[in-house]
Motif scaffolding. Structure first.
Motif, short mmCIF file in Angstrom:
data_model
loop_
_atom_site.label_atom_id
_atom_site.label_comp_id
_atom_site.label_asym_id
_atom_site.label_seq_id
_atom_site.Cartn_x
_atom_site.Cartn_y
_atom_site.Cartn_z
N MET A 42 0.83 -1.21 0.00
CA MET A 42 0.00 0.00 0.00
C MET A 42 0.86 1.26 0.00
O MET A 42 0.58 2.23 -0.71
N MET A 43 1.95 1.25 0.79
CA MET A 43 2.82 2.42 0.85
C MET A 43 3.53 2.64 -0.49
O MET A 43 3.63 3.78 -0.96
N ILE A 44 4.02 1.56 -1.09
CA ILE A 44 4.72 1.69 -2.37
C ILE A 44 3.78 2.19 -3.46
O ILE A 44 4.12 3.11 -4.23
N LEU A 45 2.58 1.61 -3.52
CA LEU A 45 1.62 2.04 -4.55
C LEU A 45 1.18 3.48 -4.31
O LEU A 45 1.00 4.25 -5.26
N GLY A 46 1.01 3.85 -3.03
CA GLY A 46 0.63 5.24 -2.74
C GLY A 46 1.73 6.21 -3.11
O GLY A 46 1.46 7.28 -3.68
N PHE A 47 2.98 5.83 -2.81
CA PHE A 47 4.11 6.69 -3.17
C PHE A 47 4.25 6.78 -4.68
O PHE A 47 4.53 7.86 -5.23
N ARG A 48 4.03 5.66 -5.36
CA ARG A 48 4.11 5.67 -6.83
C ARG A 48 3.06 6.59 -7.43
O ARG A 48 3.32 7.34 -8.38
N ALA A 49 1.85 6.55 -6.88
CA ALA A 49 0.79 7.44 -7.37
C ALA A 49 1.15 8.90 -7.13
O ALA A 49 0.89 9.77 -7.97
N SER A 50 1.78 9.18 -5.97
CA SER A 50 2.19 10.56 -5.67
C SER A 50 3.26 11.03 -6.64
O SER A 50 3.23 12.17 -7.12
N VAL A 51 4.24 10.15 -6.93
CA VAL A 51 5.30 10.51 -7.88
C VAL A 51 4.72 10.72 -9.27
O VAL A 51 5.09 11.67 -9.98
N ASP A 52 3.81 9.85 -9.67
CA ASP A 52 3.18 9.97 -10.98
C ASP A 52 2.44 11.31 -11.10
O ASP A 52 2.57 12.03 -12.10
N ASP A 53 1.69 11.65 -10.06
CA ASP A 53 0.95 12.92 -10.08
C ASP A 53 1.91 14.10 -10.09
O ASP A 53 1.67 15.09 -10.80
#
Length: 360
Positions: free
Chosen positions: A85-96
């Motif tokens: 969950m943390m990795i996917l959330g961080f990835r979404a933040s980086v993508d945005d």
């Protein structure tokens, strides 16, 4: 468990995060066995009087042996899910962040060298280019990374401001009244808008006001952003962003670049390609984290299987009685499978709230 959550809420530091996580997991480890076997009892009652109910009741009779395995499996699943969950959330933040930051239609640079001032002028003079942005990165003697920007109006919407009024930051930045800093630098040095920062610039040390703090994932150490007009030098830059006029597509802009700079070592790339490359680097960086999550889950699964084998040896006489009463070998196999699935389901249900806590 509550103490760990309070510690993390009060102290945002790394030590607090690790210590708080340990306390949360330790507290969860003591709550999982009684809660889990309570769920198993409820499942056994709901199953009625058949083989499924019998298999689940047999589990309840071996609490002392299965409790550690149930805790281990639940915590391992919670860690794996929380990490995911943390990795996917961080990835979404980086993508945005990347998608928000890249406002230009094309970005031009030269490998292993800076772009000269006359090259920037030629890029700006291309037909269909209405504006350009420039970036020049410098390393100051004290180790501070300084990034000099020349930004058109279109580029300012790419910043996500965490502190400071955006309009006031832009006005002060362009007038040379101060600098903007990235979130990692602000956190490392404890800076906020209104503070002052000493910078050993090429023309002498200067104390400049911090106008705002913006989100950035490009550097762990962070950097200082300054208007290019405040940084003396030759005018060379590291990259140039090209903003096309309305109705000018990327293909036409690339043809002009190829025609004007065909013999030069100039290269250009679009925002979509930069985004894809950035996320590819992100995925490679965190590949080991996914491998560790799978490894943790595998170790916990081995612990569960070992506990079930021990449970089987412990109940061998009871299984023999069931066989004598007419339970077939396939029925005995089903009984073991039901027990395994029941423990796995309970462990997963108990892992979900712990994983959500870790992810938060």
């Amino acid at each position: 468990m509550v103490l760990g959550l309070v510690w993390v809420a009060v102290d945002p530091g790394l030590i607090a995060a690790l210590g708080g996580l340990f306390l949360v997991l330790a507290g969860a480890a003591t709550l999982i066995p009684p809660t889990g076997f309570g769920l198993l009892v409820g499942m056994g009652r709901m199953a009625g009087r058949g083989l499924t109910a019998r298999a689940i009741r047999l589990l309840d009779g071996s609490r002392h042996r299965l409790a550690p395995a149930l805790s281990a499996l639940s915590l391992a699943l919670a860690l794996a899910m929380g990490m995911g969950m943390m990795i996917l959330g961080f990835r979404a933040s980086v993508d945005d962040w990347v998608e928000r930051l890249l406002r230009a239609d094309l970005y031009a640079s030269a490998p292993e060298r800076a772009l000269a001032a006359d090259e920037v002028e030629r890029l700006q003079a291309l037909d269909g280019v209405v504006a350009v942005s420039t970036v020049a990165v410098r390393q100051l003697p004290d180790g501070t990374r300084l990034t000099a920007y020349r930004l058109p109006e279109q580029a300012w919407s790419g910043f996500e401001w965490l502190a400071g009024d955006p309009d006031a930051v832009r006005d002060g930045f362009e007038r040379g009244r101060g600098v903007a800093i990235s979130e990692p630098l602000a956190r490392a040095r404890g800076l906020a808008p209104g503070d002052e920062l000493d910078l050993p610039l090429p023309d002498g040390a200067r104390r400049l006001a911090v106008l705002g703090v913006f989100r950035d994932y490009s550097s762990d150490a962070g950097f200082v952003a300054i208007d290019a007009g405040q940084l003396p030098g030759s005018g060379s830059v590291d990259s140039v962003g090209l903003y096309a006029a309305e109705g000018v597509n990327r293909g036409e802009l690339e043809r002009q670049l190829d025609s004007a700079f065909g013999d030069a070592d100039l290269q250009w790339i679009g925002p979509r390609e930069i985004r894809d490359q950035s996320l590819a680097v992100f995925d490679r960086t965190f590949r080991i984290s996914w491998a560790m999550a799978v490894l943790v889950g595998g170790i916990a699964l081995i612990a569960l299987v070992s506990a079930l084998l021990a449970h089987g040896f412990e109940r061998v006489q009871e299984y023999a009685t069931l066989r004598a009463l007419g339970l077939s070998p396939s029925g005995l196999f089903r009984l073991v499978v039901i027990q395994t699935l029941a423990l796995t389901v309970v462990a997963t249900l108990l892992a979900l709230p712990v994983a959500a806590t870790i992810g938060v």
